[in-house]
Design a protein around this motif. Structure first.
Motif, short mmCIF file in Angstrom:
data_model
loop_
_atom_site.label_atom_id
_atom_site.label_comp_id
_atom_site.label_asym_id
_atom_site.label_seq_id
_atom_site.Cartn_x
_atom_site.Cartn_y
_atom_site.Cartn_z
N SER A 78 0.83 -1.21 0.00
CA SER A 78 0.00 0.00 0.00
C SER A 78 0.87 1.26 0.00
N ILE A 79 1.95 1.24 0.78
CA ILE A 79 2.86 2.39 0.82
C ILE A 79 3.43 2.66 -0.58
N ARG A 81 2.44 1.61 -3.51
CA ARG A 81 1.40 1.98 -4.48
C ARG A 81 1.05 3.45 -4.36
N HIS A 82 0.93 3.92 -3.12
CA HIS A 82 0.62 5.34 -2.91
C HIS A 82 1.81 6.24 -3.26
N CYS A 83 3.00 5.65 -3.36
CA CYS A 83 4.16 6.40 -3.84
C CYS A 83 4.18 6.47 -5.37
N GLY A 106 -3.06 -3.28 -5.80
CA GLY A 106 -3.99 -3.32 -4.67
C GLY A 106 -5.27 -4.09 -4.91
N SER A 272 9.91 -0.47 2.82
CA SER A 272 9.53 0.43 1.72
C SER A 272 10.61 1.49 1.48
N GLN A 297 2.66 10.07 1.31
CA GLN A 297 2.33 8.81 0.63
C GLN A 297 2.42 7.62 1.60
N GLY A 301 -0.60 5.15 2.65
CA GLY A 301 -0.44 3.71 2.51
C GLY A 301 -0.77 2.96 3.78
N ALA A 305 -4.54 0.71 3.78
CA ALA A 305 -4.31 -0.69 3.40
C ALA A 305 -5.53 -1.53 3.77
#
Length: 535
Positions: A78-79, A81-83, A106, A272, A297, A301, A305
């Motif tokens: 999730s981290i 992906r949000h980056c 995700g 991450s 970000q 994340g 999540a």
């Protein structure tokens, strides 16, 4: 098309699940020196599928451990992906649908893509299989399928959760991950991994690769010593990731419930940030800086999540409107002594939070008090009763599991009114929810009766038994023995999960003054079955 039964033609997806089911083996995974469990054989499968180059180039985060692997991988995915990165996440087991194991950005892989990649892998392996290299076992095939999916979908990062152990796990064919993680270690799968924490830690440390940085969480001394020794042998820079400081979330909450998740989140932040640093994305900052502030970000994340079956609350939606919220399932797939303790703590705090909220919700407003209105029906505070709904695999020891759960709950003033024991619906020789469970008359309940005996012995020896009924009034729960295979003072065995759920729903209908809070634990398979039935 194959026939699913006399009246129903199997869908293409069901045909794939039937083919997948044929890969389930009853062989003992613990047989030492067995070639069929060596990584060399997995490497042969990789060659058969022409995946060697793709795997060697894949940017991988590899995570082993006893508890928290799935949560840590989920936070990490999730981290990143949000980056802004395209992510692939491979986890196990699945709870409802096998496609849950393969997440792209995700989301679980769609049926169309799953079928295309599934048959591509299955047909090639079937065509090239020999006596020396027969079709791979289920988990190995799913791992190979994950590599194929992530290679074809050109993910920027693949987050891989180890199945069991690490050293011999199919995911360990990755030659050089970017970073490795080891979550909390404890006693689980001892028939495969060893009987001491040191032996278990040695198996988990099998994912370490020469010079590749690794992170772990605070571990028991015996386990940490072995991790450090294995790391030193491979020139692995091993660091302990500190639990996440909740104040760094800017007033938001972690997406996954439970205090233990701050440890998993801290490890995810370390994994991450190290992946970002080692792949040249320095704009997100260094791990040292993240001890005092997190990039936006990372906060998104960690707070957005999602992972089913871990510390999850599910109000029963099948009750009628008057009793909505009066039967709530608290789902957690804990199945080791350590995770039972964590689960008991989460459940105890969660029900107290829910009961306090209910008290606030049912307070008459100042306007109602001023106008001397009667509180509407349903607004009076209800007493609560806690029920345990449990099953576990027969390789696990209830003498180790139950005391951890009971004692942790008791330390928070929570005592179970009744423990319900059921067999799983999922049958271990089939993959997929389209497979019908055996009829209730065919079910062997001998293991559930064993669990019941252990529970009864512990309950009767419980000095705090006088408090076991919890709230005053909860003893009004009415027994309907017709559905119960065997009832004892503190427990009951049901021949199926649907019967246990029906009994719970009937109890709520018959006891309007009682709010029933059900902890469902002991097995992720059981949790998956519950989600199928109540969601």
């Amino acid at each position: 098309m194959k026939e699913g039964n006399k009246n129903k033609i199997a869908t293409p997806y069901e045909e794939a699940l039937d083919a997948l089911s044929s890969l389930i083996t009853k062989r003992n995974r613990a047989e030492p020196g067995d070639r069929f469990y060596s990584l060399d054989l997995v490497r042969e499968y990789v060659k058969m599928l022409d995946l060697e180059e793709a795997i060697s180039k894949m940017s991988v985060i590899h995570v082993a451990g006893t508890k928290g692997k799935g949560s840590t991988c989920t936070f990490t995915e999730s981290i990143l992906r949000h980056c802004g990165f395209r992510t692939g996440l491979f986890t196990s087991p699945h709870l409802i649908d096998v496609r849950e194991r393969f997440r792209l950005n995700g989301l679980e892989i769609c049926e169309e893509k799953f079928l295309a990649y599934f048959w591509w892998c299955y047909d090639r392996l079937k065509e090239k299989a020999t006596k020396e290299a027969p079709m791979p076992f289920l988990f190995r095939f799913l791992t190979l399928l994950a590599f194929k999916i992530f290679a074809e979908e050109q993910v920027d990062v693949a987050i891989l959760e180890v199945g069991i152990g690490g050293k011999l796990d199919a995911t360990n064919v990755v030659p050089t991950p970017v970073v490795c993680g080891v979550t909390a270690l404890g006693y689980d799968h001892m028939e495969i991994l060893g009987n001491t924490l040191g032996e278990i830690a040695g198996e988990k440390a099998g994912i370490f690769k020469h010079g590749v940085p690794a992170f772990t969480v605070s571990q028991p001394e015996e386990a940490m010593r072995v991790l450090e020794q294995k790391a030193a042998m491979l020139d692995v820079p091993l660091q302990v990731a500190q639990p996440l400081d909740g104040s760094l979330l800017n007033g938001l909450k972690l997406a996954l419930e439970g205090e233990h998740q701050y440890s998993n989140a801290g490890l995810a932040v370390a994994l991450s940030s190290t992946w970002l640093q080692r792949t040249g994305h320095l704009e997100f900052g260094y791990l040292e800086q993240m001890q005092t502030s997190l990039p936006e970000q990372f906060i998104k994340g960690l707070t957005m999540a999602s992972l089913q079956g871990r510390a999850q609350r599910v109000p029963d939606r099948f009750m009628n409107i008057e009793t909505t919220g009066e039967l709530v399932f608290y789902l957690d797939g804990a199945h080791s002594p350590e995770s039972m303790e964590v689960c008991g703590k989460w459940f105890s705090l969660a029900i107290k939070e829910d009961n306090q909220q209910q008290t606030l919700d049912f307070q008459p407003s100042s306007q109602e008090l001023a106008q001397n209105h009667q509180v509407p029906y349903g607004r009076s505070r209800k007493n609560s009763a806690q029920i345990l709904l449990f099953n576990c695999m027969s390789v696990r020891d209830p003498q180790l599991l139950f005391p951890r759960l009971m004692n942790t709950c008791a330390s928070h003033g929570v005592y179970f009114k009744k423990a319900l024991f059921v067999p799983n619906i999922s049958v271990y020789h089939k993959v997929g929810s389209h497979n019908l469970p055996p009829t209730e008359s065919q079910v062997d309940l001998s293991w559930q009766f064993t669990l019941q005996r252990v529970w009864e012995n512990l309950s009767q020896g419980d000095k705090g038994g006088k408090a076991r009924n919890g709230d005053a009034g909860s003893e009004d729960i009415i027994e309907d023995t017709e559905m119960i295979a065997r009832s004892c003072e503190n427990s009951a065995v049901f021949s199926s999960l649907p019967l246990a759920i029906k009994w719970l729903r009937d109890s709520v209908q018959k006891n309007q003054s009682v709010r029933i809070q059900v902890l469902v634990t002991g097995s992720l398979h059981l949790v998956g079955d519950m989600l199928k039935l109540v969601k």
